[in-house]
Design a protein around this motif. Structure first.
Motif, short mmCIF file in Angstrom:
data_model
loop_
_atom_site.label_atom_id
_atom_site.label_comp_id
_atom_site.label_asym_id
_atom_site.label_seq_id
_atom_site.Cartn_x
_atom_site.Cartn_y
_atom_site.Cartn_z
N ALA A 66 38.36 35.56 26.57
CA ALA A 66 39.17 36.63 27.16
C ALA A 66 38.40 37.75 27.50
O ALA A 66 38.56 38.40 28.72
N ALA A 67 37.44 38.22 26.50
CA ALA A 67 36.86 39.33 27.02
C ALA A 67 35.70 39.10 28.01
O ALA A 67 35.62 39.90 29.12
N ARG A 68 35.37 38.02 28.19
CA ARG A 68 34.40 37.71 29.51
C ARG A 68 35.10 37.72 30.66
O ARG A 68 34.46 38.45 31.60
N GLU A 69 36.34 37.13 30.73
CA GLU A 69 37.07 37.00 31.96
C GLU A 69 37.51 38.58 32.30
O GLU A 69 37.52 38.81 33.67
N LEU A 70 37.84 39.27 31.38
CA LEU A 70 38.30 40.80 31.65
C LEU A 70 37.09 41.59 32.21
O LEU A 70 36.96 42.15 33.37
N LEU A 71 35.83 41.42 31.69
CA LEU A 71 34.75 42.13 32.15
C LEU A 71 34.33 41.60 33.58
O LEU A 71 33.91 42.47 34.37
N LEU A 72 34.34 40.31 33.79
CA LEU A 72 33.98 39.69 35.02
C LEU A 72 35.10 40.24 35.97
O LEU A 72 34.54 40.51 37.42
N ALA A 73 36.32 40.29 35.80
CA ALA A 73 37.16 40.80 36.78
C ALA A 73 36.98 42.35 37.14
O ALA A 73 37.31 42.80 37.98
N GLN A 74 36.46 42.91 36.19
CA GLN A 74 36.39 44.25 36.45
C GLN A 74 35.24 44.68 37.33
O GLN A 74 34.87 46.08 37.57
N SER A 75 34.22 43.70 37.91
CA SER A 75 33.13 44.10 38.53
C SER A 75 33.40 44.96 39.86
O SER A 75 34.39 44.65 40.35
N SER A 76 32.86 46.17 40.19
CA SER A 76 33.23 46.87 41.07
C SER A 76 33.15 46.38 42.38
O SER A 76 33.55 46.57 43.67
N ASP A 77 32.26 45.27 42.59
CA ASP A 77 31.82 44.54 43.42
C ASP A 77 33.00 43.93 44.24
O ASP A 77 32.98 43.91 45.43
N TRP A 78 33.78 43.45 43.54
CA TRP A 78 35.21 42.88 44.34
C TRP A 78 35.86 44.00 45.04
O TRP A 78 36.27 43.52 46.18
N ALA A 79 36.09 44.81 44.47
CA ALA A 79 36.89 46.01 45.20
C ALA A 79 36.00 46.37 46.39
O ALA A 79 36.61 46.67 47.57
N PHE A 80 34.80 46.39 46.31
CA PHE A 80 33.74 46.94 47.26
C PHE A 80 33.97 45.93 48.13
O PHE A 80 34.12 46.41 49.62
N ILE A 81 33.95 44.62 48.29
CA ILE A 81 33.92 43.63 48.93
C ILE A 81 35.29 43.60 49.99
O ILE A 81 35.47 43.54 51.10
N LEU A 82 36.45 43.94 49.00
CA LEU A 82 37.86 43.80 49.79
C LEU A 82 37.69 45.09 50.75
O LEU A 82 38.38 44.80 51.84
N LYS A 83 37.26 46.11 50.39
CA LYS A 83 37.28 47.31 51.35
C LYS A 83 36.25 47.01 52.59
O LYS A 83 36.84 47.29 53.59
N THR A 84 35.19 46.54 52.45
CA THR A 84 34.28 46.21 53.42
C THR A 84 34.59 44.78 54.25
O THR A 84 33.91 44.72 55.38
#
Lengths: 202, 531
Positions: free
Chosen positions: B454-472
């Motif tokens: 569960a901790a791993r899944e949370l950490l992986l969801a938190q990567s700033s890359d996903w928000a960055f990619i959604l914006k770009t």
């Protein structure tokens, strides 16, 4: 692909800072809270009253309202004043002066330039500063603002200089000597924060 | 004696992308391209300098997600497969271009390059290039610093302070695992600074971080030396400021070096120009076009008519740009050092992947730059950030301003209409993770495994890359799927743990899929955990 829930049936509003002049809030009202509102005030009042965000500038003790609606769950909020603490509430405006607050957010600090730069530069050996086991946590000072009063020792109030000077002394009461080239630093040693304030002509 | 210092800082980061369920997965190419186009060329540049007895200094962050991927046996194998395919493709290119001398020699150049990569990766680095960076640190020419565990954008996950603490604690412990020592500095993801991070950094022994320029220039009180000397916060954390002028010379699309007309044109790639049947075995079998890294044209100018790439011209230009960079930095240093009583430092942080991947000639430019700094002048010297701190410990005390190096300088890149929807889910998951950690202290067996996952899944969801990619608007579907998959898995794990109904088969599948941080202990989220 996994689906995400539309909401978590929580009662919360979260306030985030986008930049010094814009906040972002998202919120949820649970079915239980709605039912409680209906029971207390009637569903008709819920349906007829406007859903509003109340944005309070805690630092300056002022607030304004933004009309939203019952179907949206987030909003971008423009603010005029930086270097302030804000809090948001979601509720129902039942009249010109009547606002029923349902949920209240965390505090959000909006920071940009500090307007008062009269404070003299203080230079220290960073290794000495690190030795202090205390830690200046801005969060502690935000809690003091929770009382809704104009406090005099909040970094984000107009009297921020006092806190800055205090924090240095409070963190390092045992430092006997400072290596520094800043003119006149030695006069600060052993002085109270009031002395420091006077020397800065506040 | 030098009048001032230049601190080059490279931030090497990729999000954790590992798909054991697919033999070929498009987004895994990000890693393979970065290894061939950036990390190996950089290591080669550094090793060439050492072989030529050129002294240099550089600070570098290598994120935990990247360290993990570089050390992962499955991804190492897939990289070898990638190289084999690129060698084969370039051999076919040599044949295809045999009557076009200008292109044939480039096809030959790429073929040689991938063969050399294979030799270095297998024989010299023994499949793990992390060790090559580690050796450079042991030789004291490179200072490697830590970063948050999955590059979470800390100012926007600070709603749950334990989530920030977990990102930093795990980032530091991962660093210690790979490098066998404690880091002195930490790269805040996207230089995203908020005041509350200082306590966490101090608690974990971090001595410094780097801020975007306005984070220091707008500090309280105003820094008397601007960006040319670090400040120290009242908590004792040293803050170095990014230098705007040197950043613009490299980063600017309009006036930066990488846009020079003699450099290789990134967007003219055979992956978008040749027949799909010819390419598909070498890119993606499902027929999706992508960049191959094989490019035959130079930028040429503001024209669609591109000229063939000329490596010698490009190399000469890189030498000139290295000289230009030094001249401008010397000028900065001479002007500033005349006015202040201590040696100024010009801090030049860049994404590592700029060099080689986006700017093909970048790694050579660094080699040329460092060589010229060492041989051709005495005004400035290269330094690591720790070295400068040790030699110049007296600093102005000031509190930085919240800031980032992203678009518009604050949080907007990661909080806008394209990606704001993710935060209620990230915050809820973080809150629930703290709840799980608090309610399940000293868990064992399958429950412990589920909590860690569960901790791993949370950490992986938190990567700033996903928000960055959604914006770009680049790999939007992939980013969206990653967030939904990780939050979805987290929510199921949360439910199963609370209900006492953990599905062991499903758990093992997920563990195999998202296997980052094998030593992760979920208790890093506990609110009662003592320091």
């Amino acid at each position: 692909m996994y689906g995400l829930p539309d909401n978590y049936n929580d009662n919360l509003i979260t306030l985030l800072v986008r930049d010094p002049y814009c906040l972002y809030a998202y919120w949820e009202i649970s079915d239980t809270m709605k039912a409680s509102f209906y029971s207390k005030f009637g569903q008709e009042l819920w349906d007829s009253s406007a859903a509003m965000l109340k944005i309070t500038n805690v630092t300056k003790n002022s607030s304004f309202y933004i009309r939203v609606n019952d179907f949206c769950s987030d909003w971008y909020i423009n603010v005029q004043d930086t270097n302030c603490i804000y809090v948001a509430e979601f509720g129902k405006k039942i009249s010109d002066k009547g606002f029923i607050s349902l949920i209240k957010s965390n505090y959000a600090i909006v920071q940009d330039y500090i307007s008062n730069n009269d404070l003299e530069a203080i230079f220290l050996d960073y290794k000495e500063l690190r030795k202090s086991s205390e830690c200046f946590d801005p969060g502690n000072y935000i809690d003091k603002c929770n009382k809704g009063i104009q406090c005099t020792n909040c970094l984000y109030c107009e009297n921020s200089d006092e806190l800055f000077a205090l924090s240095i002394r409070d963190l390092n009461p045992d430092i006997k000597s400072f290596k520094s080239i800043s003119k006149g630093l030695s006069k600060y040693l052993g002085n109270s924060s009031h002395d420091i304030m006077r020397k800065n002509n506040r | 004696m030098a009048h001032g210092y230049v601190a080059f800082v490279l931030h090497a980061h990729l999000p954790f992308v590992r798909h054991p369920e697919h033999e070929n997965f498009l987004e895994e190419r990000w890693l393979f391209e970065a290894i061939s186009e950036t990390y190996i060329p950089l290591i080669s540049s550094f090793e060439s300098l050492l072989n030529e007895h050129i002294d240099f200094r550089m600070t570098m962050s290598i994120t935990p997600t990247l360290l993990t991927m570089l050390s992962d046996p499955l991804l190492q194998e897939k990289y070898i497969t990638y190289l084999e395919k690129m060698i084969e493709l370039t051999e076919r290119e040599i044949v295809r271009t045999q009557n076009q001398a200008e292109f044939k020699r480039l096809a030959f150049m790429y073929n040689q390059k991938y063969r050399e990569d294979a030799h270095l990766f297998i024989n010299r680095f023994k499949y793990n290039i992390v060790n090559a960076f580690k050796r450079l640190q042991e030789k004291k020419v490179l200072e490697i610093i830590a970063c948050a565990a999955t590059h979470g954008y800390l100012p926007l996950i600070d709603v749950t302070p334990n989530a920030v603490k977990a990102q930093i604690e795990l980032g530091i412990s991962t660093y210690e695992k790979y490098f066998g020592c404690k880091p002195k500095g930490l790269w805040l993801p996207e230089c995203g600074y908020m005041p509350s991070v200082e306590k966490v950094l101090k608690d974990y022994g971090i001595e410094y971080f780097i801020s975007e320029a306005h984070g220091v220039l707008l500090a309280n009180p105003k820094p008397v030396f601007g960006t040319y000397c670090p400040i120290v916060t009242p908590n004792g954390i040293v803050v170095f400021s990014r230098d705007t002028e040197s950043s613009r010379q490299v980063w600017s699309a309009a006036e930066g070096y990488p846009g020079d007309y003699d450099y290789r044109e990134f967007y003219r790639d055979i992956g978008y120009e040749l027949d799909l049947d010819y390419l598909k075995n070498y890119i993606c079998p499902d027929g999706q076009r992508t960049f191959t890294g094989i490019k035959y044209y130079r930028i040429t100018g503001k024209t669609a008519e591109k000229q063939p790439y000329n490596p010698e011209l490009a190399k000469n230009k890189a030498n000139l740009h290295a000289l230009d960079f030094i001249i401008k930095r010397c000028r900065q240093i001479e002007q500033v050092s005349a006015k202040i009583d201590r040696p100024p430092i010009i801090v030049c942080p860049y994404d590592a992947e700029l060099f080689g991947h986006w700017w093909y000639e970048g790694p050579y430019w660094i080699y040329s730059l460092f060589k010229k700094i060492n041989i051709d002048q005495t005004t400035l010297r290269l330094t690591t950030l720790s070295e400068y701190m040790n030699d110049n410990p007296i600093m102005q005390v000031a509190s930085p301003c919240p800031s980032s190096w992203g678009y518009k300088g604050y949080n907007e890149m990661w909080l806008n209409s394209k990606n704001d929807w993710i935060y209620r889910h990230l915050h809820k998951a973080a809150e629930q993770m703290v709840e799980l950690a608090d309610q399940n202290q000293h868990a064992e067996g399958i429950k412990r495994d589920a909590l860690n996952q569960a901790a791993r899944e949370l950490l992986l969801a938190q990567s700033s890359d996903w928000a960055f990619i959604l914006k770009t608007n680049t790999a939007v579907q992939y980013a969206e799927k990653r967030i939904k998959d990780h939050i979805g898995r987290f929510l199921r794990l949360y439910h199963d743990i609370k209900e006492g109904s953990i599905d062991e088969n499903w758990l093992r599948e997920v563990q195999n899929q998202d296997n980052i941080f094998p030593e992760l202990d979920y208790s890093i989220y506990a609110s009662k955990k003592s320091m």
